[in-house]
Scaffold this motif. Structure first.
Motif, short mmCIF file in Angstrom:
data_model
loop_
_atom_site.label_atom_id
_atom_site.label_comp_id
_atom_site.label_asym_id
_atom_site.label_seq_id
_atom_site.Cartn_x
_atom_site.Cartn_y
_atom_site.Cartn_z
N ALA A 176 21.70 43.72 -12.98
CA ALA A 176 20.77 44.07 -11.64
C ALA A 176 20.79 45.49 -11.46
N VAL A 177 19.15 45.87 -11.36
CA VAL A 177 19.16 47.23 -11.35
C VAL A 177 18.44 47.91 -10.00
N ALA A 178 17.96 46.67 -9.34
CA ALA A 178 17.23 47.04 -7.96
C ALA A 178 17.22 45.74 -7.30
N ALA A 179 16.39 45.33 -6.39
CA ALA A 179 16.34 44.48 -5.39
C ALA A 179 14.69 44.52 -5.14
N ALA A 180 14.07 43.27 -4.93
CA ALA A 180 12.79 43.33 -4.30
C ALA A 180 12.73 42.44 -3.00
N GLU A 181 12.13 43.05 -1.94
CA GLU A 181 12.10 42.16 -0.74
C GLU A 181 10.65 41.69 -0.27
N THR A 182 10.16 40.30 0.06
CA THR A 182 9.26 40.08 0.43
C THR A 182 9.09 39.72 2.29
N GLY B 155 0.52 35.07 4.90
CA GLY B 155 1.14 34.62 3.99
C GLY B 155 2.25 35.56 3.57
N TRP B 156 3.01 35.26 2.45
CA TRP B 156 4.20 35.94 1.82
C TRP B 156 3.35 37.33 1.18
N ALA B 157 3.96 38.33 1.45
CA ALA B 157 3.61 39.76 0.74
C ALA B 157 4.88 40.31 0.33
N PHE B 158 4.64 41.15 -0.77
CA PHE B 158 5.71 41.85 -1.21
C PHE B 158 5.95 43.35 -0.19
N SER B 159 7.10 43.38 0.13
CA SER B 159 7.61 44.68 0.92
C SER B 159 7.97 45.84 0.40
#
Length: 202
Positions: A78-84, A90-94
């Motif tokens: 794991a090099v990073a994380a992504a949050e939505t 609706g759902w959006a990339f944060s």
């Protein structure tokens, strides 16, 4: 035993994959490890992120779903994380991020696989204490977006944890909530001495 990871909403996953495929989004992210990663990047282990807004004097908790978090892997690391986040449309990339909670989440998930019983992994944030925990929900078939924090659920504080709370040790929610109650609302404490520090596994 293996954890029962809840399925993420398909639109949330799509927004993360779109961001990963965008050189601009990756380049502008404040994540050097993501920008310098050599090899394909994949979004894995989606976890619903719940927020603990308050703990009542009776010890019950009020949580709400704040988003879904994905670990971004490169070559099995794991090099990073992504949050939505959920928006009116609706759902959006944060955002992408890196730091100690990324590796701590990965470590806690590996540890949780050795805990007896069946659990559904989630993340529980306690903003008032700058605290993040791996929430092992006792109903592995539950909808990951809802449900209450049961006293028998396990909470694994991620490092760095607040002083006096042992990181990477599973605590029963019924044992940890009184400590959080005392710290979040000292005026509601009913005893003249604070709850004991939690340094032993549940």
């Amino acid at each position: 035993m293996p954890l029962h990871v809840p399925p993420a909403p398909a639109p949330a996953l799509r927004t993360v994959l779109t961001a990963l495929g965008s050189p601009t989004a990756v380049r502008e992210a404040r994540t050097p490890s993501l920008r310098t990663a050599q090899g394909p990047l994949t979004a894995e282990l989606p976890l619903p992120v719940h927020v603990l807004d308050r703990v009542t004097p009776a010890g019950t908790s009020a949580t709400r779903l704040a988003g879904w978090r994905f670990l971004i892997r490169c070559h099995e690391r794991a090099v990073a994380a992504a949050e939505t986040r959920l928006t009116p449309d609706g759902w959006a990339f944060s955002h992408f991020f890196e730091g100690p909670y990324v590796t701590a989440t990965e470590r806690a998930l590996r540890q949780a696989e050795t805990v007896p019983g069946a659990y559904q992994p989630r993340l529980l944030s306690v903003p008032g204490l700058y605290m993040l925990t791996l929430w092992l929900h006792g109903d592995p078939t539950a909808d990951g977006t809802g449900g209450h924090l049961a006293p028998t659920d396990l909470l694994v504080p991620l490092a760095p944890a607040p002083p006096g709370i042992a990181a990477h040790r599973p605590h029963r929610a019924g044992d940890l909530l009184p400590v959080l109650t005392h710290r979040l609302t000292p005026a509601l404490a009913t005893t003249p001495t604070p709850p004991p520090l939690l340094g032993s596994p549940a």
